[in-house]
Motif scaffolding. Structure first.
Motif, mmCIF file in Angstrom:
data_model
loop_
_atom_site.group_PDB
_atom_site.id
_atom_site.type_symbol
_atom_site.label_atom_id
_atom_site.label_comp_id
_atom_site.label_asym_id
_atom_site.label_seq_id
_atom_site.Cartn_x
_atom_site.Cartn_y
_atom_site.Cartn_z
ATOM 1 N N LEU A 123 0.463 -1.537 0.134
ATOM 2 C CA LEU A 123 -0.042 0.143 0.158
ATOM 3 C C LEU A 123 0.550 1.070 0.149
ATOM 4 O O LEU A 123 0.475 1.969 -1.085
ATOM 5 N N LEU A 124 1.845 1.104 1.100
ATOM 6 C CA LEU A 124 2.630 2.481 0.822
ATOM 7 C C LEU A 124 3.630 2.780 -0.975
ATOM 8 O O LEU A 124 3.896 3.480 -1.130
ATOM 9 N N ILE A 125 4.162 1.560 -0.821
ATOM 10 C CA ILE A 125 4.535 1.509 -2.429
ATOM 11 C C ILE A 125 3.578 1.711 -3.743
ATOM 12 O O ILE A 125 4.248 2.861 -4.456
ATOM 13 N N ALA A 126 2.368 1.061 -3.331
ATOM 14 C CA ALA A 126 1.039 2.036 -4.229
ATOM 15 C C ALA A 126 0.544 3.415 -4.235
ATOM 16 O O ALA A 126 0.950 4.301 -5.303
ATOM 17 N N GLY A 127 0.671 3.642 -3.233
ATOM 18 C CA GLY A 127 0.675 5.434 -2.626
ATOM 19 C C GLY A 127 1.929 6.155 -2.743
ATOM 20 O O GLY A 127 0.998 7.361 -3.571
ATOM 21 N N ALA A 128 2.910 5.993 -2.725
ATOM 22 C CA ALA A 128 4.526 6.808 -2.912
ATOM 23 C C ALA A 128 4.997 6.587 -4.043
ATOM 24 O O ALA A 128 4.791 8.067 -4.895
ATOM 25 N N GLY A 129 5.349 5.908 -3.925
ATOM 26 C CA GLY A 129 6.249 5.147 -5.328
ATOM 27 C C GLY A 129 5.823 5.271 -6.696
ATOM 28 O O GLY A 129 6.319 5.302 -7.794
ATOM 29 N N GLY A 130 4.037 4.812 -6.605
ATOM 30 C CA GLY A 130 2.711 3.934 -7.976
ATOM 31 C C GLY A 130 2.749 5.350 -7.941
ATOM 32 O O GLY A 130 2.818 5.355 -9.523
ATOM 33 N N SER A 131 2.495 5.963 -7.503
ATOM 34 C CA SER A 131 1.809 7.523 -8.054
ATOM 35 C C SER A 131 2.826 7.931 -9.024
ATOM 36 O O SER A 131 2.835 8.977 -9.491
ATOM 37 N N ALA A 132 3.786 8.210 -7.845
ATOM 38 C CA ALA A 132 5.714 8.623 -9.142
ATOM 39 C C ALA A 132 5.692 7.978 -10.485
ATOM 40 O O ALA A 132 5.758 8.966 -11.195
ATOM 41 N N ILE A 133 5.537 7.162 -10.072
ATOM 42 C CA ILE A 133 6.051 6.322 -11.650
ATOM 43 C C ILE A 133 4.947 6.604 -12.538
ATOM 44 O O ILE A 133 4.591 7.247 -13.730
ATOM 45 N N CYS A 134 3.499 6.557 -11.560
ATOM 46 C CA CYS A 134 1.926 6.231 -13.074
ATOM 47 C C CYS A 134 2.562 8.462 -13.397
ATOM 48 O O CYS A 134 2.162 8.503 -14.433
ATOM 49 N N ALA A 135 2.927 9.552 -12.650
ATOM 50 C CA ALA A 135 2.772 10.610 -13.281
ATOM 51 C C ALA A 135 4.301 10.617 -14.311
ATOM 52 O O ALA A 135 3.488 11.724 -15.105
ATOM 53 N N ASP A 136 5.164 10.315 -14.235
ATOM 54 C CA ASP A 136 6.138 10.650 -14.410
ATOM 55 C C ASP A 136 6.071 10.246 -15.997
ATOM 56 O O ASP A 136 5.984 10.766 -16.643
ATOM 57 N N LEU A 137 5.428 8.794 -15.739
ATOM 58 C CA LEU A 137 5.018 8.654 -17.382
ATOM 59 C C LEU A 137 3.897 9.433 -18.009
ATOM 60 O O LEU A 137 3.654 9.053 -19.104
ATOM 61 N N GLY A 138 2.846 9.616 -17.098
ATOM 62 C CA GLY A 138 1.886 9.927 -17.700
ATOM 63 C C GLY A 138 2.311 11.843 -18.546
ATOM 64 O O GLY A 138 2.069 11.742 -19.573
ATOM 65 N N SER A 139 3.066 12.014 -17.843
ATOM 66 C CA SER A 139 3.772 13.248 -18.066
ATOM 67 C C SER A 139 4.542 13.209 -19.461
ATOM 68 O O SER A 139 4.451 13.676 -20.265
ATOM 69 N N ARG A 140 4.789 11.897 -19.476
ATOM 70 C CA ARG A 140 6.180 11.888 -20.323
ATOM 71 C C ARG A 140 4.742 11.453 -22.087
ATOM 72 O O ARG A 140 5.714 11.700 -22.984
ATOM 73 N N LYS A 141 4.259 10.998 -21.881
ATOM 74 C CA LYS A 141 3.041 10.529 -22.616
ATOM 75 C C LYS A 141 2.493 12.018 -23.607
ATOM 76 O O LYS A 141 2.649 11.634 -24.243
ATOM 77 N N ILE A 142 1.498 12.799 -22.356
ATOM 78 C CA ILE A 142 1.527 13.504 -23.086
ATOM 79 C C ILE A 142 2.325 14.745 -23.544
ATOM 80 O O ILE A 142 2.178 15.563 -24.581
ATOM 81 N N ARG A 143 3.648 14.394 -23.020
ATOM 82 C CA ARG A 143 4.288 15.448 -23.583
ATOM 83 C C ARG A 143 5.292 14.533 -24.733
ATOM 84 O O ARG A 143 6.118 14.914 -25.684
ATOM 85 N N GLU A 144 4.427 13.571 -25.204
ATOM 86 C CA GLU A 144 4.983 12.319 -26.768
ATOM 87 C C GLU A 144 5.901 11.817 -26.492
ATOM 88 O O GLU A 144 6.742 12.108 -27.634
ATOM 89 N N GLU A 145 6.597 12.204 -25.586
ATOM 90 C CA GLU A 145 8.436 11.243 -25.180
ATOM 91 C C GLU A 145 8.446 10.070 -25.812
ATOM 92 O O GLU A 145 9.070 9.308 -26.310
ATOM 93 N N LEU A 146 7.230 9.425 -25.570
ATOM 94 C CA LEU A 146 7.232 8.178 -25.465
ATOM 95 C C LEU A 146 7.257 7.959 -27.070
ATOM 96 O O LEU A 146 7.387 6.989 -27.136
#
Length: 282
Positions: A123-146
């Protein structure tokens, strides 16, 4: 019945029959959920496959491991103390009512190791680390880096997702041991100090009921839960709907979906373990 033969010049042409209006297509119930589930399973399978492909992103793995560990290690240690205390107090209270105070230690420690520890870590990994991973990949996606990486022939799954998922799994394994030790120590302290239990009875009941497979199932749960937290965060980060607001919604959805999957998988793994592994003293 054949159509009548029309003589030219015998009158106006008959108007064609009106076309039947097309009925609107209704979406099949559950299609969206099934499609999302299929895409998630496909991403999980692709991540497992690309884990063994070369080149392996060791530097990215180390950086992600350090990041996830740095944001979860202190909260995990602090949260495990009240969890162990609550379990010890509740079990100790029930044991006193039933006249089985000698089994308080074993029951408390088994509950912490088998159930509380891997869930707290995940739960802590999902709430802290997982949310950061999702935000990082999501920002890369909307900037079309992926998309740019795919055009250059670089696999985003191998380059970005595999190190992050492996990092969440490794952090879950190491933090699971830490939370187990701290939670057990907290339960021991509250049982002996607050409920005036006997230290010898607490330790002897633990050694009488606990066995090595209990630790194995705890670590197996931690690995699986870490994989679920990482893969769900990566999936939602790859599919944000809209701009920055969509990324924020994806982060919230990843945490909620991870929580639901964790509790469901925990029930399944616990049932399988209790059916396959005979309990000590049974």
């Amino acid at each position: 019945m054949t159509a009548p033969i029309r003589v030219p010049g015998a009158g106006p042409e008959p108007s064609p029959p009106p076309a039947r209006a097309a009925l609107p297509r209704r979406p099949v119930p559950g299609t969206g959920a099934l499609r999302e589930t299929g895409q998630l399973m496909t991403l999980a399978a692709t991540t497992v496959r690309d884990t063994f492909r070369r080149p392996f992103q060791m530097r990215e793995l180390i950086e992600q491991f350090w990041f996830v560990a740095s944001v979860t290690i202190l909260p995990a240690a602090l949260v495990s103390i009240p969890f162990g205390a609550v379990i010890a107090l509740q079990v100790g209270s029930l044991a006193q009512q039933l006249g089985a105070q000698s089994f308080t230690g074993g029951a408390s420690v088994l509950a912490v190791i088998q159930q509380a520890s891997p869930l707290i870590v995940a739960l802590l990994i999902a709430g802290a680390g997982g949310s950061a991973i999702c935000a990082d990949l999501g920002s890369r996606k909307i900037r079309e880096e992926l998309d740019a990486m795919e055009v250059m022939g670089v696999s985003p799954v191998q380059r970005l997702i595999v190190p992050r998922v492996l990092a969440t799994m490794l952090v879950a394994v190491f933090l699971n041991g830490l939370v187990s030790v701290v939670g057990t120590a907290g339960g021991y302290f509250f049982n002996v100090i607050v409920q005036h239990g006997t230290p010898g009875a607490y330790l002897s009941s633990f050694s009488a009921l606990a066995q090595l497979p209990d630790l194995y199932i705890s670590e197996i749960k931690a690995v699986i839960f870490g994989f679920i937290a990482g893969i769900v965060a990566a999936y939602r980060g790859l599919h944000p709907k809209g701009g920055p607001k969509g990324v924020g919604d994806a982060v919230n959805q990843s945490v909620v979906i991870t929580f639901l999957l964790l509790f469901l998988v925990n029930v399944v793994l616990t049932a399988i373990y209790l059916q396959l592994v005979p309990q000590k003293g049974a």
